[in-house]
Design a protein around this motif. Sequence first.
Motif, PDB file in Angstrom:
ATOM      1  N   GLN A 186      10.533 -20.879   9.662  1.00 16.32           N
ATOM      2  CA  GLN A 186       9.344 -20.256   9.634  1.00 16.32           C
ATOM      3  C   GLN A 186       9.784 -18.878  10.442  1.00 16.32           C
ATOM      4  O   GLN A 186       9.820 -19.109  11.596  1.00 16.32           O
ATOM      5  CB  GLN A 186       8.397 -21.052  10.208  1.00 16.32           C
ATOM      6  N   TRP A 187       9.752 -17.891   9.890  1.00 17.32           N
ATOM      7  CA  TRP A 187       9.772 -17.357   8.294  1.00 17.32           C
ATOM      8  C   TRP A 187      10.666 -16.705   7.885  1.00 17.32           C
ATOM      9  O   TRP A 187      10.441 -15.566   8.062  1.00 17.32           O
ATOM     10  CB  TRP A 187       8.367 -16.674   8.234  1.00 17.32           C
ATOM     11  N   HIS A 252       9.949 -25.362   2.197  1.00 18.92           N
ATOM     12  CA  HIS A 252       9.764 -24.105   1.825  1.00 18.92           C
ATOM     13  C   HIS A 252      10.340 -24.243   0.403  1.00 18.92           C
ATOM     14  O   HIS A 252      10.571 -25.225  -0.188  1.00 18.92           O
ATOM     15  CB  HIS A 252      10.808 -23.183   2.543  1.00 18.92           C
ATOM     16  N   CYS A 291       3.899 -22.469   3.471  1.00 18.26           N
ATOM     17  CA  CYS A 291       4.680 -22.936   4.652  1.00 18.26           C
ATOM     18  C   CYS A 291       4.338 -22.533   6.201  1.00 18.26           C
ATOM     19  O   CYS A 291       4.998 -22.862   6.988  1.00 18.26           O
ATOM     20  CB  CYS A 291       6.296 -22.495   4.731  1.00 18.26           C
ATOM     21  N   ARG A 294       2.998 -17.076   7.833  1.00 16.07           N
ATOM     22  CA  ARG A 294       3.558 -16.104   7.513  1.00 16.07           C
ATOM     23  C   ARG A 294       4.618 -16.204   6.335  1.00 16.07           C
ATOM     24  O   ARG A 294       5.584 -15.825   5.992  1.00 16.07           O
ATOM     25  CB  ARG A 294       4.645 -15.388   8.654  1.00 16.07           C
ATOM     26  N   HIS A 295       3.809 -17.190   5.397  1.00 20.05           N
ATOM     27  CA  HIS A 295       4.248 -17.564   4.086  1.00 20.05           C
ATOM     28  C   HIS A 295       4.645 -16.650   3.525  1.00 20.05           C
ATOM     29  O   HIS A 295       5.669 -16.557   2.839  1.00 20.05           O
ATOM     30  CB  HIS A 295       3.589 -18.706   3.470  1.00 20.05           C
ATOM     31  N   MET A 298       8.348 -14.200   3.234  1.00 25.70           N
ATOM     32  CA  MET A 298       9.749 -14.617   3.124  1.00 25.70           C
ATOM     33  C   MET A 298      10.412 -14.281   1.718  1.00 25.70           C
ATOM     34  O   MET A 298      10.732 -14.830   1.149  1.00 25.70           O
ATOM     35  CB  MET A 298       9.723 -16.455   3.394  1.00 25.70           C
TER      36      MET A 298
END
Length: 377
Positions: A186-187, A252, A291, A294-295, A298
């Motif tokens: 993360q992340w 993830h 996830c 701040r998914h 990534m």
Amino acid sequence: MRMLGLTSIVLAAGLALAAPGHAQNAAEPAAAPAAAAPAAAAPAPAATPAAATPAIADPTLDASGKPFSKAVPGMGEPIPGAFTLQDQVTSTGREAHWFHNTVLLPLITIISLFVLLLLIWVIIRYRRSANPEPSRTSHNTFIEIVWTLVPVLILIAIAVPSIRLLAAQFKPAPKGAVTLKAIGNQWFWTYEYPDHGVNLTSNLLKEQSEVPAGQRYRTDADGPRLLAVDQRVVLPVGVPIRLQTTAQDVIHSWAIPAFWIKLDAVPGKINETSFTIEKPGLYFGQCSELCGARHGFMPIAVEAVSPEVFARWVASKGGKMPGTPAEPATSSANDSADDTANAASDAGAPTVNATAAPAVTNKPATQNPAGLGQADQ
């Protein structure tokens, strides 16, 4: 007469010094202290430093640390306004692309149109005004056989290429494959090349308005917004890739649409698949499993290069290709240091490793100033 006397004295002194007996007597005082000293090992001289190995330049970066490969619009990235699949650069992806466009899409279209026409016909033909006396038929053997048998035959026809595609997606990687281990955090993503001794950390490249002046920001050459990274994954073209995924915290998913790859990264578990990239270029993807906050930040960027460039890239990161023999210590400096260490060990003195290799650190050439994961953003 006085000059002759001085000359005779000088000649006599020279003959006396050159006599063997005098030379032996003169050497004895210097040798006596060494003979009288107790037998002990002479102190080991300072080890001569090994010759420094010249640094190998990263073949994917220019002198300023920016990547040579530039993002090409429409290749390995989303196309604005498009609703089709991305062009595929793996054999499995091409088969899946064919299956989707040639089998599934026409079949779905035909079934949808048939059902739509059937509904329209029923609505018009059997409305109340056109059919005041509804039929009391409760069963029709022929219709029931048809609507049971036809879907079964359709599913069987779909199952053959579908099962073949499913098996291809999880086919084990052959011997000699390059192993890439993707670890979700993360992340951000971290990567390991277990067979090459290379580790990477990959972060999102921010926009110019989001970083202080003088720090690196995303440009169009790096890739689309929210997809460009500071450290790209480098993989060879034409070589089987063994992809392994796991995670440090939550679930993830490592996904590259152009490779037809989407593999979940689960904490405490290793998932694996394989693929072979057929075309050099730059390919983008994202974490495809929700996830956290701040998914959407990534991204994944893979730079596919020739095997020769990949080998040079591995060397520039301090790693080595599998099967490469260890380099022998052939320099005279290394030999001298080894002899010194052995002599000291024989004499009872502590051994000093004078040829220990320095620790290898794989620092990103263009690390995002926000730091790992940009957790503060």
